[in-house]
Structures are given as structure tokens and as C-alpha cells.
Design an enzyme around this catalytic site. Structure first.
Site, PDB file in Angstrom:
ATOM      1  N   HIS A 150      33.934  52.035  33.735  1.00 30.73           N
ATOM      2  CA  HIS A 150      32.882  51.042  33.492  1.00 30.73           C
ATOM      3  C   HIS A 150      31.532  51.729  33.714  1.00 30.73           C
ATOM      4  O   HIS A 150      31.429  52.653  34.524  1.00 30.73           O
ATOM      5  CB  HIS A 150      33.079  49.915  34.513  1.00 30.73           C
ATOM      6  N   ASP A 194      37.100  52.429  42.107  1.00 31.33           N
ATOM      7  CA  ASP A 194      36.453  51.214  41.612  1.00 31.33           C
ATOM      8  C   ASP A 194      37.556  50.179  41.465  1.00 31.33           C
ATOM      9  O   ASP A 194      38.347  50.230  40.533  1.00 31.33           O
ATOM     10  CB  ASP A 194      35.770  51.526  40.275  1.00 31.33           C
ATOM     11  N   GLN A 205      38.881  45.730  39.005  1.00 32.17           N
ATOM     12  CA  GLN A 205      40.017  45.145  38.283  1.00 32.17           C
ATOM     13  C   GLN A 205      41.334  45.391  39.021  1.00 32.17           C
ATOM     14  O   GLN A 205      42.404  45.071  38.493  1.00 32.17           O
ATOM     15  CB  GLN A 205      40.109  45.722  36.861  1.00 32.17           C
ATOM     16  N   LYS A 236      35.448  38.407  40.663  1.00 29.21           N
ATOM     17  CA  LYS A 236      36.582  38.715  39.789  1.00 29.21           C
ATOM     18  C   LYS A 236      37.908  38.350  40.451  1.00 29.21           C
ATOM     19  O   LYS A 236      38.968  38.486  39.850  1.00 29.21           O
ATOM     20  CB  LYS A 236      36.577  40.194  39.416  1.00 29.21           C
ATOM     21  N   CYS A 276      30.938  47.173  28.574  1.00 26.29           N
ATOM     22  CA  CYS A 276      30.283  48.097  29.507  1.00 26.29           C
ATOM     23  C   CYS A 276      31.042  49.414  29.593  1.00 26.29           C
ATOM     24  O   CYS A 276      31.155  50.008  30.670  1.00 26.29           O
ATOM     25  CB  CYS A 276      30.146  47.500  30.910  1.00 26.29           C
TER      26      CYS A 276
HETATM   27  C1  LIG Z   1      36.169  48.156  36.197  1.00 26.89           C
HETATM   28  C2  LIG Z   1      34.873  47.527  36.606  1.00 26.89           C
HETATM   29  N1  LIG Z   1      34.044  48.205  37.414  1.00 26.89           N
HETATM   30  C3  LIG Z   1      32.888  47.675  37.830  1.00 26.89           C
HETATM   31  C4  LIG Z   1      32.461  46.435  37.426  1.00 26.89           C
HETATM   32  C5  LIG Z   1      31.145  45.918  37.906  1.00 26.89           C
HETATM   33  O1  LIG Z   1      31.323  44.798  38.710  1.00 26.89           O
HETATM   34  P1  LIG Z   1      30.067  43.924  39.167  1.00 26.89           P
HETATM   35  O2  LIG Z   1      29.275  43.642  37.928  1.00 26.89           O
HETATM   36  O3  LIG Z   1      30.672  42.710  39.766  1.00 26.89           O
HETATM   37  O4  LIG Z   1      29.298  44.735  40.154  1.00 26.89           O
HETATM   38  C6  LIG Z   1      33.291  45.688  36.584  1.00 26.89           C
HETATM   39  C7  LIG Z   1      32.855  44.365  36.098  1.00 26.89           C
HETATM   40  O5  LIG Z   1      32.627  44.131  34.929  1.00 26.89           O
HETATM   41  C8  LIG Z   1      34.517  46.254  36.163  1.00 26.89           C
HETATM   42  O6  LIG Z   1      35.340  45.569  35.361  1.00 26.89           O
END
Ligand SMILES: Cc1ncc(COP(=O)(O)O)c(C=O)c1O
Lengths: 150, 416
Positions: B132, B209, B212, B235, B373
Site C-alpha cells: 500500500h 503492515d 489487512q 478495518k 493506493c
Molecule cells: C494494506 C494496507 N496498509 C495500510 C493502509 C493504511 O491504513 P490507514 O489509512 O488506516 O492508515 C491500508 C488501508 O487502506 C491498507 O489496506
């Protein structure tokens, strides 16, 4: 199917999406500007060949949704051979149309642009419909960089 | 073509679970909501909504600073939430649980605090091709600042990280390795335990990270042995604006503060400021107290169902929806890893994902369309964007059927 959807995806739009007109590069272009919508990734390049203040030829390349692609296609066919200030006026009219504001023109005067009247029911898609027009606008204003809808 | 559909599991009472989520009972444009955008954010159960109302109706106060009754109540709730999180991910100690705004802030904290101190010119940072943007851009910033190199482990056509290539990119200059537990764009579940062990054998620090990961997998940070693990509350059925960074105590102890302010200090004078102990050193300013308490309510809720059961239910939906989507002519699934979370990215021949999204929306079906993203990943698969259906603990096979019916409508409109 909902009537809003039928209004949005009119035959003209589907047709121009499937077989876009003026969908090529222009070797003699005097202007070449990119338009980009970061939200959905729509990305086009508009080529303009000016002869004084007349748009002698115009084309586009790129990729995006049916609304943005058909709009670019209809735009190029509508402004080809027109004076630049008439093209700008057409953009103003088109912008009002997709925002659902009174454009002050009849269906007949709008011509093919009228096919985009359904966009006004889909606020999220206004940017798609106007991307190519914004790009043409900045080409006519003499800018040469990437235009985004943000 | 008739696909062989997997057998339905019955021990999971999804109808009872759906009753816990008020939003699932509203209609969108006159149609029942079919919410398939859970990888973007999840809906909230009544237990979380009620907990937030109770906090603001009966307990609201600032934490860690008042001697009055309400401050004690709020502080106790806030700290007991930390214990809930600690147990949920099986950390060794509450000190290892830092509250953040979300995954993004957790990664930025590590980049800024650990990274600035430990990464120097010529060093390398290793990530993968399925990250991401929030696990790419912070590292790019650090590399630019320190003149370090960002290395990218490639993925194969199924969307699996190529572990042999990952191994080759681990060098004696690799200071930190950062990768997702599961991909939000493709669903791929990385072999994280193996990758962590490989990175450690190389002497590198590892950040996972877990945005997910936590919603779909039973996460045990001690078993994984990762050094940092970041995730977002929203999430995993909790509020927006709150997240967690787990870090091993020894690493967190050695790191400088991330932000300065109240709560993160023991004493301040203009000559010298002494920082507070863990985890407060990393929690400057008044935190998102209601968010923390709401997050604990969400984790309690998820825990009451059980992540293993949730994972089995979601896996059933993944297999069912995948089999049915394959019936649709011109539909291509992007991301076919053997180990997948309940995320299905797809393209439809001759129709841009944005148009798919608009048409499905008219049917009350919420999916994500776009680059998710993960623009470098979209480029890898040569698509400008995809449609994405992502399933959560409350979704049903009937909702997967609604998606198929919606896509059939898309084809009718576009191909007549
Ligand atoms: C794999 C992954 N990493 C990071 C993020 C970023 O999360 P947040 O926007 O809640 O900080 C997301 C959310 O879209 C994600 O799916």
C-alpha cells in the site's frame, strides 16, 4: 435498470466509448497537454493543431471510464474547425449541463453534448465528463503541463 | 460453464451477526445495502456504537492528568483498552502497545523514530511490490533524506511475493524490511513468519503492515516474532482515527520520541526534558480516548465470535464468490495467490472499473474501484485500475450472488 442509469449511459456515450473519434496522436500538433484524474486514474493527452485562432485539427489518446472517454471523443468532434473562443463557450455550456444548471440552449443547439445531461444525477462523475474539456482549456490557455481534476 | 460451488458451512450464524450491525439494515436507492468494501473500512457493531455513546454520556474526561473521579474512570478505561489490545495480538507487555491514528501513522512513527536513527547513506530498505502507498512513501522519504536505497521484492503473476528474489535482496546493508501481512489490492497473504525469520537471519529489523492482517487472521506477534506490527481500528470494526503500533520493548526503549508535547514527558524545564516511560513516550498530547475505548469494544466483539471462525466464514465467501465470478464472460481476477484474504480484484473486458462502480452503486452494492493506493502494483499487472469486492464477517453468499447479478447488468448495459 434504473432510469438514471439509462440517462447516464445513453447510446451516444456507449458508442463513442466503444469507437472513440479522433483517437490518435497528431503529428503536427501545436499543443499537447495531459489530463489526469488521480481519483480514478483516468489519463488522456489532448493534441491541438491551431491555425491562428481556429482549431484546425484535434485528437486525443489515453485511457479511462466510458464517461471520460466518450466526452473526450464528442468534444474533439464538436470543436474541430471551430474558433477557440467558441470552443471555450461550448465548454462553459457543457459544464453547466453536467452540473444540472440551466445552460440556456435547446437540445438541438447542444447537439451531441446533450447526451451528457444524465451526468448531473451522478455528482461523482462530473469530473470524468469534464476532464478532456479542462485539458483542452489549458491547452488553449497556453499551458503545457499535466492538468489534474483535483 | 457450471462451476462446482463449495459446500456451505453451517455452524456460523451470520444472520445473528448481521443483526448486530445497524447500518446493514438500511437501504441505498431503495435497495438493501450490499457492503463489499470492507478492505477500505468496515461497518461498526452496535456494541462499539454504544460504547462510544456511554463514554461520552457518562465517562468523558482527559486521561493521565486529573485526580478527579471522571479522569480516573476515563484513564482506567483507556488503559484497560491497552490490555485488550495486548491480549488480542498476544504482545508480551502493555508497554509494547502504542496508540496511533492508524496504520499510516504507525509506519511513519517507525520510519521517523527508528529509521532516522538507524538508517544511513548507502543502507537499504526492503519492501515488496504489493505494498500500500502508506508502506512505500514513508520509506521513500527516508531514503531521500538519508541517501539510502529502496529495494522492491517482485511478485509473480499470481500476486505472490517471489520468496527467492526476496532472499536475494537481503544484503548486509538491509537495515529494515517492511511488508504487508495481507494485500488490500489483491488479497495475497504473505508467508510473513518465514519472511520475518529470513530477515532476522540477515540481521534486519522487520515491520509488518497489519492493516489487512488483524481483521482476517489470528495475529500472534510473539509467534510471528516481528519487531513492529501496525494496524488500523477502522478495518477491524472499530472507529476511524485510531490504530495500534506494536513494537518490541527493547527497540521502543532505544528509540527517540516521535512527537513532543504533553503526556510524553516526565518533567520539563527549559534546560532539560525527561521523557516518559513506554508506551507514553510515543503518545504525545491528548489521545483519541473514545477511539481507544471503541477499538477495545470492537476487538472484544470480534473476539466473542472468534477469528478462526471469522476466517473460515470469509474463506468460504472467497471461494464461493471466486467460483461464481469465473462464470462471467470477460471477467479476469487479478491476484490468484494460493493463500488469500477475502479480497477479490477484477477487471471486466470493455468496461472501465469506474463505470462498474457506478452501475453497482445503483443496485445498492458498494465496491471499491480504482488503484487501491497501490499504483506500482496496478502497473505490474498492466491495468489502470480494478474493481474490488472485499468481504467481512457479516457478508453472505446471497450478497455475492447480488454482486454477480449486478455485474450481469453491467454487461447488459455495455454490450447490449
Ligand atoms: C494494506 C494496507 N496498509 C495500510 C493502509 C493504511 O491504513 P490507514 O489509512 O488506516 O492508515 C491500508 C488501508 O487502506 C491498507 O489496506
Amino acid at each position: 435498470m434504473s432510469s438514471d442509469l439509462r440517462e447516464l449511459y445513453q447510446q451516444v456515450i456507449l458508442d463513442h466509448n466503444r469507437s472513440p473519434r479522433n483517437f490518435k496522436e497528431l503529428p503536427n500538433a501545436t499543443k499537447r497537454v495531459e489530463g489526469y484524474n488521480p481519483l480514478c486514474g483516468d489519463h488522456y493527452t489532448v493534441f491541438v493543431e491551431l491555425d491562428g485562432d481556429v482549431i484546425k485539427d484535434i485528437s486525443f489518446t489515453g485511457n479511462g471510464c466510458a464517461i471520460s472517454k466518450s466526452s473526450a471523443s464528442v468534444m474533439t468532434s464538436s470543436v474541430k474547425g471551430k474558433r477557440t473562443d467558441d470552443a471555450e463557450k461550448m465548454f462553459e455550456t457543457f459544464h453547466k449541463l453536467v452540473l444540472g444548471e440551466p445552460a440556456g440552449l435547446s437540445e438541438a443547439e447542444l447537439g451531441r453534448l446533450a447526451a451528457f445531461s444524465g451526468v448531473s444525477e451522478f455528482p461523482a462523475r462530473v469530473k470524468c465528463a469534464t476532464l478532456a474539456w479542462h485539458t483542452l482549456h489549458s491547452a488553449l490557455q497556453g499551458e503545457q503541463e499535466v492538468v489534474t481534476t483535483e | 460453464m457450471t462451476a462446482v460451488l463449495p459446500e456451505r458451512r453451517t455452524e456460523y450464524d451470520v444472520e445473528r451477526i448481521r443483526r448486530d450491525f445497524p447500518i446493514l439494515h438500511r437501504t441505498i436507492r431503495g435497495k438493501p445495502l450490499v457492503y463489499l468494501d470492507n478492505a477500505a473500512t468496515t461497518q461498526k457493531p452496535q456494541a462499539v456504537i454504544d460504547r462510544l455513546v456511554r463514554y461520552y454520556s457518562e465517562e468523558n474526561s482527559n486521561v493521565h492528568r486529573g485526580v478527579h473521579y471522571l479522569s480516573e474512570v476515563a484513564t482506567a478505561a483507556y488503559e484497560s483498552a491497552r490490555t485488550t489490545v495486548k491480549k488480542f495480538v498476544n504482545a508480551r507487555d502493555e508497554k509494547e502497545i502504542v496508540f496511533t491514528r492508524g496504520t499510516t501513522e504507525g509506519i511513519n512513527l517507525v520510519m521517523s523514530s527508528w529509521g532516522r536513527r538507524n538508517v544511513a547513506a548507502g543502507d537499504e530498505i526492503l519492501i515488496t511490490a504489493i505494498e500500500h502507498h502508506s508502506n512505500i512513501v514513508p520509506w521513500q522519504l527516508l531514503c531521500e533524506e538519508k541517501n539510502a536505497k529502496l529495494r522492491i521484492a517482485p511478485v509473480n503473476d499470481a500476486g505472490d511475493v517471489i520468496v527467492d528474489e526476496f532472499a536475494k535482496l537481503l544484503t548486509r546493508r538491509t537495515k529494515i524490511v517492511a511488508f504487508g501481512h495481507a494485500s488490500n489490492a489483491l488479497g495475497t497473504i504473505n508467508p510473513v513468519k518465514k519472511m520475518i525469520a529470513m530477515a532476522h537471519a540477515n540481521g534486519s529489523v522487520v515491520l509488518v503492515d497489519g492493516a489487512q492482517g488483524v481483521p482476517h487472521l489470528d495475529v500472534d506477534v510473539q509467534d510471528l516474532d516481528c519487531d513492529f506490527y501496525a494496524f488500523s481500528g477502522h478495518k477491524v470494526y472499530g472507529p476511524t482515527g485510531i490504530g495500534v503500533l506494536y513494537g518490541k520493548q527493547a527497540l521502543l526503549e532505544a528509540m527517540p520520541p516521535y512527537q513532543g508535547g504533553g503526556d510524553m514527558i516526565l518533567s520539563v524545564s527549559f534546560e532539560k526534558t525527561t521523557y516518559n516511560a513506554l508506551p507514553y513516550k510515543f503518545e504525545a498530547g491528548t489521545p483519541d480516548i473514545s477511539g481507544v475505548i471503541g477499538l477495545a469494544a470492537a476487538l472484544d466483539y470480534v473476539g466473542s465470535i472468534g477469528l478462526r471462525k471469522i476466517a473460515a466464514h470469509e474463506h468460504d465467501l472467497l471461494l464461493y464468490a471466486t467460483a461464481r465470478l469465473k462464470e462471467i464472460p470477460g471477467l479476469r481476477i487479478i491476484g490468484t495467490a494460493a493463500e488469500k484474504a477475502s479480497v477479490i480484484s477484477f477487471t471486466l473486458e470493455g468496461v472501465h472499473p469506474h463505470d462498474i462502480g457506478t452501475i453497482l452503486d445503483q443496485e445498492g452494492i458498494a465496491v471499491r474501484t480504482g488503484h487501491h493506493c497501490a499504483q506500482p502494483l496496478m502497473m505490474r499487472f498492466n491495468v489502470p485500475a480494478t474493481g474490488r469486492a472485499s468481504f467481512g464477517l457479516y457478508n453472505t453468499r446471497e450478497e455475492a450472488d447480488a454482486l454477480i447479478a449486478g455485474l450481469t447488468k453491467v454487461i447488459e448495459i455495455f454490450h447490449g
